[in-house]
Design a protein around this motif. Sequence first.
Motif, PDB file in Angstrom:
ATOM      1  N   ALA A 113       0.820  -1.215   0.000  1.00  0.00           N
ATOM      2  CA  ALA A 113       0.000   0.000   0.000  1.00  0.00           C
ATOM      3  C   ALA A 113       0.851   1.261   0.000  1.00  0.00           C
ATOM      4  O   ALA A 113       0.502   2.263  -0.653  1.00  0.00           O
ATOM      5  CB  ALA A 113      -0.922  -0.003   1.213  1.00  0.00           C
ATOM      6  N   SER A 114       1.966   1.222   0.700  1.00  0.00           N
ATOM      7  CA  SER A 114       2.838   2.399   0.799  1.00  0.00           C
ATOM      8  C   SER A 114       3.601   2.664  -0.489  1.00  0.00           C
ATOM      9  O   SER A 114       4.156   3.760  -0.659  1.00  0.00           O
ATOM     10  CB  SER A 114       3.829   2.227   1.951  1.00  0.00           C
ATOM     11  OG  SER A 114       3.158   2.115   3.183  1.00  0.00           O
ATOM     12  N   GLU A 118       0.278   6.095  -7.864  1.00  0.00           N
ATOM     13  CA  GLU A 118      -0.967   6.867  -7.809  1.00  0.00           C
ATOM     14  C   GLU A 118      -1.817   6.658  -9.061  1.00  0.00           C
ATOM     15  O   GLU A 118      -3.048   6.593  -8.985  1.00  0.00           O
ATOM     16  CB  GLU A 118      -0.647   8.352  -7.637  1.00  0.00           C
ATOM     17  CG  GLU A 118      -1.834   9.233  -7.338  1.00  0.00           C
ATOM     18  CD  GLU A 118      -2.307   9.115  -5.898  1.00  0.00           C
ATOM     19  OE1 GLU A 118      -3.301   9.754  -5.555  1.00  0.00           O
ATOM     20  OE2 GLU A 118      -1.666   8.394  -5.106  1.00  0.00           O
ATOM     21  N   ALA A 135      -9.404  -0.063  -2.988  1.00  0.00           N
ATOM     22  CA  ALA A 135      -8.094  -0.081  -2.330  1.00  0.00           C
ATOM     23  C   ALA A 135      -7.541  -1.498  -2.275  1.00  0.00           C
ATOM     24  O   ALA A 135      -6.351  -1.732  -2.520  1.00  0.00           O
ATOM     25  CB  ALA A 135      -8.209   0.503  -0.926  1.00  0.00           C
ATOM     26  N   SER A 181       0.482   2.930   8.339  1.00  0.00           N
ATOM     27  CA  SER A 181       0.595   2.930   6.880  1.00  0.00           C
ATOM     28  C   SER A 181      -0.709   2.496   6.228  1.00  0.00           C
ATOM     29  O   SER A 181      -1.143   3.075   5.223  1.00  0.00           O
ATOM     30  CB  SER A 181       1.732   1.998   6.442  1.00  0.00           C
ATOM     31  OG  SER A 181       2.982   2.476   6.867  1.00  0.00           O
ATOM     32  N   TYR A 185      -3.317   4.733   3.907  1.00  0.00           N
ATOM     33  CA  TYR A 185      -3.701   4.266   2.571  1.00  0.00           C
ATOM     34  C   TYR A 185      -5.215   4.259   2.401  1.00  0.00           C
ATOM     35  O   TYR A 185      -5.740   4.772   1.396  1.00  0.00           O
ATOM     36  CB  TYR A 185      -3.130   2.866   2.358  1.00  0.00           C
ATOM     37  CG  TYR A 185      -3.560   2.216   1.061  1.00  0.00           C
ATOM     38  CD1 TYR A 185      -3.152   2.717  -0.171  1.00  0.00           C
ATOM     39  CD2 TYR A 185      -4.370   1.074   1.069  1.00  0.00           C
ATOM     40  CE1 TYR A 185      -3.536   2.111  -1.361  1.00  0.00           C
ATOM     41  CE2 TYR A 185      -4.750   0.462  -0.114  1.00  0.00           C
ATOM     42  CZ  TYR A 185      -4.335   0.981  -1.317  1.00  0.00           C
ATOM     43  OH  TYR A 185      -4.715   0.380  -2.497  1.00  0.00           O
ATOM     44  N   HIS A 188      -6.524   7.791   2.250  1.00  0.00           N
ATOM     45  CA  HIS A 188      -6.194   8.411   0.969  1.00  0.00           C
ATOM     46  C   HIS A 188      -7.110   7.900  -0.135  1.00  0.00           C
ATOM     47  O   HIS A 188      -7.611   8.686  -0.953  1.00  0.00           O
ATOM     48  CB  HIS A 188      -4.733   8.127   0.621  1.00  0.00           C
ATOM     49  CG  HIS A 188      -4.327   8.623  -0.728  1.00  0.00           C
ATOM     50  ND1 HIS A 188      -4.353   9.957  -1.073  1.00  0.00           N
ATOM     51  CD2 HIS A 188      -3.907   7.949  -1.845  1.00  0.00           C
ATOM     52  CE1 HIS A 188      -3.963  10.106  -2.327  1.00  0.00           C
ATOM     53  NE2 HIS A 188      -3.686   8.899  -2.816  1.00  0.00           N
ATOM     54  N   THR A 189      -7.337   6.597  -0.176  1.00  0.00           N
ATOM     55  CA  THR A 189      -8.203   6.057  -1.218  1.00  0.00           C
ATOM     56  C   THR A 189      -9.637   6.557  -1.063  1.00  0.00           C
ATOM     57  O   THR A 189     -10.322   6.787  -2.061  1.00  0.00           O
ATOM     58  CB  THR A 189      -8.192   4.512  -1.219  1.00  0.00           C
ATOM     59  OG1 THR A 189      -8.533   4.024   0.077  1.00  0.00           O
ATOM     60  CG2 THR A 189      -6.825   3.974  -1.609  1.00  0.00           C
TER      61      THR A 189
END
Length: 205
Positions: A113-114, A118, A135, A181, A185, A188-189
């Motif tokens: 994921a990290s 993008e 995700a 982390s 993720y 962010h998603t």
Amino acid sequence: MFRILTVCTGNICRSPLAAHLLQSKLGHERIDVQSAGVGALEGAPMPDPAQDIAARLGLIWYADHQGKQISSQDAVTADLILALDRGHRRRIVELHPPAVRYTYTLTEFAHIASNMPESDLSEILQRADSAEHGALEAVSRSRGVVPPLESPDALDIADPYRRPIEVYEQSSAQIVTAVDSIVAYFNHTARLHKDLLAEPRRNGH
């Protein structure tokens, strides 16, 4: 509801800490996080050192926790299973072979994921039913593509049970790092998915 299951051996140290950290930090109604063990000490409480660490991290559930054995139904109904080491991951897949598609170690999922490109994430989220499922699909597609961790041992979280307090501290630090982390993720998603859904409206379509 997107269901995450964390799994360790006894379900009294590592997996409950990971589960409740994930639930408290994700903190929204679309995700439910539970934990279980492949050799659970059923009904057992968390050991005192684990309770002390949980309290220090601001978690309030630890006094009520009881070890729970994973069932095949748990593996079937989970959307994402996060094992605390490779042995747990193997046992889960033996219990329910189709789970190989959505079972990772905690640090494995965090690592992929990290390092998610993008552009790949945006492409998948544009057609995803939900941010969470998008995700997961993005990580699944990047499995074997993202360069692996330097050492396979880095995929495992140390088992602290009946070991010195230093091992509890090491284990919890590993869990916190991986959880942070993963939370970053998913958050962010969620934001990206919302923005992508809004684009047609902004463009007048």
